[in-house]
Motif scaffolding. Structure first.
Motif, PDB file in Angstrom:
ATOM      1  N   LEU A  13       0.833  -1.198   0.000  1.00  9.75           N
ATOM      2  CA  LEU A  13       0.000   0.000   0.000  1.00  9.75           C
ATOM      3  C   LEU A  13       0.867   1.248   0.000  1.00  9.75           C
ATOM      4  CD1 LEU A  13      -2.725   1.432   0.222  1.00  9.75           C
ATOM      5  CD2 LEU A  13      -2.546   1.166   2.695  1.00  9.75           C
ATOM      6  N   HIS A  14       1.883   1.278   0.819  1.00  3.11           N
ATOM      7  CA  HIS A  14       2.761   2.444   0.885  1.00  3.11           C
ATOM      8  C   HIS A  14       3.441   2.690  -0.470  1.00  3.11           C
ATOM      9  CE1 HIS A  14       4.829   5.479   3.250  1.00  3.11           C
ATOM     10  NE2 HIS A  14       5.877   5.232   2.489  1.00  3.11           N
ATOM     11  N   ARG A  15       3.925   1.642  -1.082  1.00  2.00           N
ATOM     12  CA  ARG A  15       4.566   1.770  -2.400  1.00  2.00           C
ATOM     13  C   ARG A  15       3.582   2.312  -3.437  1.00  2.00           C
ATOM     14  NH1 ARG A  15       7.366  -3.396  -3.794  1.00  2.00           N
ATOM     15  NH2 ARG A  15       5.300  -4.039  -3.182  1.00  2.00           N
ATOM     16  N   ARG A  16       2.342   1.833  -3.383  1.00  2.00           N
ATOM     17  CA  ARG A  16       1.315   2.304  -4.316  1.00  2.00           C
ATOM     18  C   ARG A  16       1.097   3.812  -4.157  1.00  2.00           C
ATOM     19  NH1 ARG A  16      -2.652  -0.134  -7.330  1.00  2.00           N
ATOM     20  NH2 ARG A  16      -2.068  -2.168  -6.556  1.00  2.00           N
ATOM     21  N   GLY A  17       1.088   4.292  -2.920  1.00  6.36           N
ATOM     22  CA  GLY A  17       0.885   5.712  -2.657  1.00  6.36           C
ATOM     23  C   GLY A  17       2.048   6.586  -3.069  1.00  6.36           C
ATOM     24  N   ILE A  18       3.221   5.992  -3.193  1.00 11.18           N
ATOM     25  CA  ILE A  18       4.393   6.745  -3.650  1.00 11.18           C
ATOM     26  C   ILE A  18       4.464   6.720  -5.174  1.00 11.18           C
ATOM     27  CG2 ILE A  18       6.919   6.742  -3.697  1.00 11.18           C
ATOM     28  CD1 ILE A  18       6.801   5.721  -0.793  1.00 11.18           C
ATOM     29  N   GLU A  19       4.144   5.581  -5.773  1.00  9.30           N
ATOM     30  CA  GLU A  19       4.286   5.416  -7.217  1.00  9.30           C
ATOM     31  C   GLU A  19       3.129   5.996  -8.014  1.00  9.30           C
ATOM     32  OE1 GLU A  19       4.798   1.204  -7.629  1.00  9.30           O
ATOM     33  OE2 GLU A  19       6.874   1.259  -6.926  1.00  9.30           O
ATOM     34  N   THR A  20       1.916   6.015  -7.454  1.00 11.37           N
ATOM     35  CA  THR A  20       0.746   6.438  -8.235  1.00 11.37           C
ATOM     36  C   THR A  20      -0.142   7.426  -7.482  1.00 11.37           C
ATOM     37  OG1 THR A  20      -0.534   4.552  -7.460  1.00 11.37           O
ATOM     38  CG2 THR A  20       0.644   4.279  -9.544  1.00 11.37           C
ATOM     39  N   PRO A  21       0.431   8.494  -6.909  1.00  7.19           N
ATOM     40  CA  PRO A  21      -0.452   9.425  -6.196  1.00  7.19           C
ATOM     41  C   PRO A  21      -1.306  10.210  -7.172  1.00  7.19           C
ATOM     42  CG  PRO A  21       1.791  10.262  -6.228  1.00  7.19           C
ATOM     43  CD  PRO A  21       1.816   8.918  -6.896  1.00  7.19           C
ATOM     44  N   PRO A  22      -2.377  10.875  -6.795  1.00  8.62           N
ATOM     45  CA  PRO A  22      -2.824  10.989  -5.418  1.00  8.62           C
ATOM     46  C   PRO A  22      -3.665   9.794  -4.988  1.00  8.62           C
ATOM     47  CG  PRO A  22      -4.199  12.375  -6.796  1.00  8.62           C
ATOM     48  CD  PRO A  22      -3.173  11.705  -7.685  1.00  8.62           C
ATOM     49  N   PRO A 105      -7.152   8.486  20.060  1.00  6.04           N
ATOM     50  CA  PRO A 105      -5.813   8.834  20.577  1.00  6.04           C
ATOM     51  C   PRO A 105      -4.996   7.620  20.989  1.00  6.04           C
ATOM     52  CG  PRO A 105      -7.480  10.285  21.518  1.00  6.04           C
ATOM     53  CD  PRO A 105      -8.208   9.200  20.778  1.00  6.04           C
ATOM     54  N   THR A 106      -5.627   6.674  21.656  1.00  6.30           N
ATOM     55  CA  THR A 106      -4.920   5.478  22.097  1.00  6.30           C
ATOM     56  C   THR A 106      -4.525   4.609  20.911  1.00  6.30           C
ATOM     57  OG1 THR A 106      -6.127   5.523  24.180  1.00  6.30           O
ATOM     58  CG2 THR A 106      -5.073   3.441  23.596  1.00  6.30           C
ATOM     59  N   ALA A 107      -5.417   4.436  19.954  1.00  8.36           N
ATOM     60  CA  ALA A 107      -5.128   3.604  18.785  1.00  8.36           C
ATOM     61  C   ALA A 107      -3.982   4.178  17.962  1.00  8.36           C
ATOM     62  CB  ALA A 107      -6.379   3.453  17.921  1.00  8.36           C
ATOM     63  N   VAL A 108      -4.016   5.475  17.715  1.00  7.48           N
ATOM     64  CA  VAL A 108      -2.992   6.110  16.877  1.00  7.48           C
ATOM     65  C   VAL A 108      -1.628   6.096  17.561  1.00  7.48           C
ATOM     66  CG1 VAL A 108      -2.310   8.313  15.836  1.00  7.48           C
ATOM     67  CG2 VAL A 108      -4.645   7.499  15.586  1.00  7.48           C
ATOM     68  N   ASP A 109      -1.613   6.211  18.874  1.00  4.44           N
ATOM     69  CA  ASP A 109      -0.344   6.262  19.608  1.00  4.44           C
ATOM     70  C   ASP A 109       0.097   4.916  20.175  1.00  4.44           C
ATOM     71  OD1 ASP A 109      -0.051   8.970  19.122  1.00  4.44           O
ATOM     72  OD2 ASP A 109      -1.180   9.528  20.921  1.00  4.44           O
ATOM     73  N   SER A 110      -0.624   3.836  19.850  1.00  4.12           N
ATOM     74  CA  SER A 110      -0.266   2.532  20.409  1.00  4.12           C
ATOM     75  C   SER A 110       0.981   1.959  19.735  1.00  4.12           C
ATOM     76  CB  SER A 110      -1.439   1.565  20.295  1.00  4.12           C
ATOM     77  OG  SER A 110      -1.704   1.283  18.943  1.00  4.12           O
ATOM     78  N   ARG A 111       1.469   0.878  20.298  1.00  3.65           N
ATOM     79  CA  ARG A 111       2.665   0.217  19.750  1.00  3.65           C
ATOM     80  C   ARG A 111       2.392  -0.273  18.340  1.00  3.65           C
ATOM     81  NH1 ARG A 111       5.278  -3.816  23.805  1.00  3.65           N
ATOM     82  NH2 ARG A 111       6.744  -3.767  22.112  1.00  3.65           N
ATOM     83  N   ARG A 112       3.468  -0.375  17.585  1.00  7.19           N
ATOM     84  CA  ARG A 112       3.382  -0.773  16.176  1.00  7.19           C
ATOM     85  C   ARG A 112       4.211  -2.013  15.913  1.00  7.19           C
ATOM     86  NH1 ARG A 112       4.199   5.064  13.184  1.00  7.19           N
ATOM     87  NH2 ARG A 112       2.569   6.186  14.319  1.00  7.19           N
ATOM     88  N   ILE A 113       3.748  -2.815  14.953  1.00  5.78           N
ATOM     89  CA  ILE A 113       4.513  -3.972  14.495  1.00  5.78           C
ATOM     90  C   ILE A 113       5.566  -3.509  13.493  1.00  5.78           C
ATOM     91  CG2 ILE A 113       4.387  -6.116  13.185  1.00  5.78           C
ATOM     92  CD1 ILE A 113       1.633  -6.554  14.459  1.00  5.78           C
ATOM     93  N   VAL A 114       5.156  -2.620  12.593  1.00  7.57           N
ATOM     94  CA  VAL A 114       6.062  -2.075  11.583  1.00  7.57           C
ATOM     95  C   VAL A 114       5.575  -0.680  11.201  1.00  7.57           C
ATOM     96  CG1 VAL A 114       4.845  -2.988   9.563  1.00  7.57           C
ATOM     97  CG2 VAL A 114       7.292  -2.575   9.422  1.00  7.57           C
ATOM     98  N   THR A 115       6.529   0.200  10.885  1.00 15.81           N
ATOM     99  CA  THR A 115       6.216   1.540  10.382  1.00 15.81           C
ATOM    100  C   THR A 115       6.987   1.732   9.088  1.00 15.81           C
ATOM    101  OG1 THR A 115       5.960   2.409  12.619  1.00 15.81           O
ATOM    102  CG2 THR A 115       6.318   4.019  10.873  1.00 15.81           C
ATOM    103  N   ILE A 116       6.283   2.255   8.076  1.00 20.42           N
ATOM    104  CA  ILE A 116       6.908   2.520   6.780  1.00 20.42           C
ATOM    105  C   ILE A 116       6.687   3.993   6.480  1.00 20.42           C
ATOM    106  CG2 ILE A 116       6.976   1.910   4.339  1.00 20.42           C
ATOM    107  CD1 ILE A 116       5.416  -0.710   5.316  1.00 20.42           C
ATOM    108  N   SER A 117       7.779   4.715   6.297  1.00 23.41           N
ATOM    109  CA  SER A 117       7.626   6.144   5.986  1.00 23.41           C
ATOM    110  C   SER A 117       8.620   6.571   4.937  1.00 23.41           C
ATOM    111  CB  SER A 117       7.775   6.990   7.248  1.00 23.41           C
ATOM    112  OG  SER A 117       8.957   6.706   7.930  1.00 23.41           O
TER     113      SER A 117
END
Length: 117
Positions: A13-22, A105-117
């Motif tokens: 999904l992240h790659r798709r958003g970089i290669e074919t925005p918007p 707030p809790t969901a967005v700030d909770s622990r993550r398995i992986v982050t891609i930025s």
């Protein structure tokens, strides 16, 4: 669904958003709740979304193909802010088919398995 499958979906999904925005995807992650989170931009709008990984947004069925699921999520992203969204500390306006039971707030700030930025 496994954590590995969730990470594969997030990367595609992240790659798709970089290669074919918007939309242009700024950050994608998988939470410990095995939900997919992403922050993205459409024009001047800073938006964000949360998707369950056990329901294909295009069909409502159990997802089986990571590429198809990533494409369905990408195409399901709203281009405009939803009414009365949760706005995070970075100014992103959150959307989801269902508000996380632990609250935004809790969901967005909770622990993550992986982050891609």
């Amino acid at each position: 669904m496994t954590g590995q499958w969730a990470v594969t979906v997030a990367r595609r999904l992240h790659r798709r958003g970089i290669e074919t925005p918007p939309p242009l995807i700024d950050e994608t992650w998988v939470g410990t709740d095995l939900a997919l989170y992403l922050r993205y931009r459409v024009g001047a709008h800073k938006l964000a979304a949360r998707f369950r990984l056990d329901v294909d947004p295009s069909s409502g069925a159990w997802p089986t193909d990571a590429d198809q699921f990533a494409a369905a999520v990408f195409h399901a992203l709203p281009a405009e802010p939803e009414p009365d969204p949760f706005v995070d500390e970075f100014g992103y306006r959150w959307w989801s088919a269902a508000v996380p039971h632990i609250g935004w707030p809790t969901a967005v700030d909770s622990r993550r398995i992986v982050t891609i930025s």
